[in-house]
Design a protein around this motif. Structure first.
Motif, PDB file in Angstrom:
ATOM      1  N   ILE A  24       0.877  -1.162   0.000  1.00  0.00           N
ATOM      2  CA  ILE A  24       0.000   0.000   0.000  1.00  0.00           C
ATOM      3  C   ILE A  24       0.916   1.213   0.000  1.00  0.00           C
ATOM      4  O   ILE A  24       1.397   1.649   1.048  1.00  0.00           O
ATOM      5  N   THR A  26       2.028   4.983  -0.045  1.00  0.00           N
ATOM      6  CA  THR A  26       1.393   6.120   0.604  1.00  0.00           C
ATOM      7  C   THR A  26       1.215   7.246  -0.402  1.00  0.00           C
ATOM      8  O   THR A  26       2.153   8.004  -0.673  1.00  0.00           O
ATOM      9  N   ARG A 116      -4.577   1.421  -2.040  1.00  0.00           N
ATOM     10  CA  ARG A 116      -3.322   1.977  -2.547  1.00  0.00           C
ATOM     11  C   ARG A 116      -3.571   3.156  -3.491  1.00  0.00           C
ATOM     12  O   ARG A 116      -2.869   4.157  -3.454  1.00  0.00           O
ATOM     13  N   ARG A 213      -3.947   3.300   5.971  1.00  0.00           N
ATOM     14  CA  ARG A 213      -2.592   3.266   5.427  1.00  0.00           C
ATOM     15  C   ARG A 213      -1.526   3.298   6.509  1.00  0.00           C
ATOM     16  O   ARG A 213      -0.464   2.696   6.362  1.00  0.00           O
ATOM     17  N   ASP A 216      -1.387  -0.392   8.018  1.00  0.00           N
ATOM     18  CA  ASP A 216      -1.381  -1.519   7.092  1.00  0.00           C
ATOM     19  C   ASP A 216      -2.486  -2.520   7.448  1.00  0.00           C
ATOM     20  O   ASP A 216      -3.125  -2.436   8.486  1.00  0.00           O
TER      21      ASP A 216
END
Length: 377
Positions: A24, A26, A116, A213, A216
């Motif tokens: 993912i 940022t 994402r 985010r 996680d």
């Protein structure tokens, strides 16, 4: 796309390897002003050609095609016309609909891919065979925009969902009216007691994107029931909440091969065990979660997961499955004895692990009764 051995990942539920394979990254949430997105919808889609139009249309209708929302269709390696249809939607609604094409990684990897790419302040998952109520979505967007206008941070937005048994013509609404405050921002210290049928599921949740985010999500690839991880692991990271008493999410039940079908769940019991282990290892609840009421709720949710493993073990005829269940309980006891005692020796734990043939019949009967009352499959 990295070269990933999906079968090995799924077999070992190697969460760290899955994170590396599907990171993912940022992305900065677009600032308020031109191009700002208040809400991103992630739509995991696998062989969804016959269902996805209804799902996408419901979001466009409820949002009135507003420029501050986006729909991210994740084509998870579909073998039908899903990819082509997704591209058509993107071409028709540029700036609102975006498409991610990826190799098949399963529901969790598709959820992560949508996250994402999300540019909205908030992120909500809508499965491709489900849909949203237009009026409820309009209300939700009005509230989220109001939070931003007042610079009011809300980490988790909660709404009701409806089990839509289309083949029966029945609807069952799961609301949180007696468990959560209404019409105000609140914290976990303000919540009440949740009934067993009132767990906060993926359908009822809309997180701030930065919350998801920052910490996680331990989603294994090619594994069903990852929505339990999504609805459990991020909760302690949410400090402020808002509950809207609106029937937003319409959860379709009755599709052939659906993951909540009893026969399918028995066949995928190994995946249920896998998800439950990940949830177990996410927290030592009595050490890691200081908010007492949140801890009590999460312990109840985790107890339900252990109970599901116990019940479906009794429904399974797989050789050695009872030993696998015993191993799971032993792992829990070794990992956290207090969590074990709460899960195993509470009313639900005792009721779903009654000994002997009579106990087995009683447990299964109780499960079927609960299924009829709460209509969850």
């Amino acid at each position: 796309m990295p070269n990933v051995d999906y079968s090995a990942l799924a077999a070992s539920y190697d969460v760290e390897a899955a994170r590396a394979a599907f990171p993912i990254k940022t992305l900065s949430v677009t600032p308020a002003g031109e191009g700002h997105k208040v809400l991103s919808f992630g739509i995991p889609s696998y062989n969804a050609a016959k269902d996805m139009d209804h799902c996408i249309s419901s979001i466009l209708e409820g949002s009135k095609c507003a420029s501050d929302i986006e729909i991210i269709i994740v084509n998870d390696g579909s073998k039908d016309e899903t990819g082509a249809k997704a591209d058509e939607w993107e071409a028709r609604y540029p700036g609102i609909v975006r498409v991610v094409h990826q190799e098949n990684g399963g529901h969790g990897m598709a959820v992560r891919a949508g996250l994402r790419e999300a540019r909205g302040t908030y992120y909500k998952v809508v499965d491709s065979d489900d849909w949203l109520d237009a009026d409820a979505l309009a209300t939700m967007l009005q509230l989220l925009r109001g939070f931003e206008e007042r610079d009011l941070r809300v980490d988790l937005f909660i709404s009701n969902y409806v089990y839509e048994k289309v083949h029966e013509g029945t609807h069952t609404t799961i609301s949180y009216r007696m468990a959560l405050p209404r019409k105000k921002v609140f914290t976990w210290g303000d919540i009440g007691r949740f009934r067993p049928d009132q767990n906060l599921l993926m359908h009822s949740l809309c997180y701030r994107t930065d919350v998801l985010r920052a910490h996680d999500l331990p989603m294994p690839p090619h594994t069903f029931y990852v929505d339990n991880i999504y609805a459990y692991v991020p909760l302690p990271n949410c400090e402020t909440l808002y509950y809207a008493d609106i029937d937003l999410y319409r959860y379709f039940i009755g599709r052939e091969g659906q993951s909540v079908n009893e026969e399918i769940m028995v066949g995928r019991l190994d995946q249920q065990f896998r998800i439950t282990r990940i949830m177990m290892q996410a927290y030592h609840l009595y050490e890691d979660v200081p908010q007492e009421r949140l801890r009590s709720y999460m312990m109840g949710y985790f107890t339900m997961m252990m109970a599901i493993c116990s019940v479906f073990t009794k429904l399974s005829d797989k050789p050695g499955i009872e030993d696998e269940l015993a191993d799971l309980w032993a792992e829990l006891k070794a990992y956290d004895e207090k969590m074990y005692r709460k899960a195993r020796h509470g009313v639900i734990g005792i009721g779903t692990n009654l000994p002997g043939k009579l106990g087995e019949k009683t447990t299964i009967g109780m499960y079927h009764l609960a299924s009829k009352i709460f209509k969850f499959n």
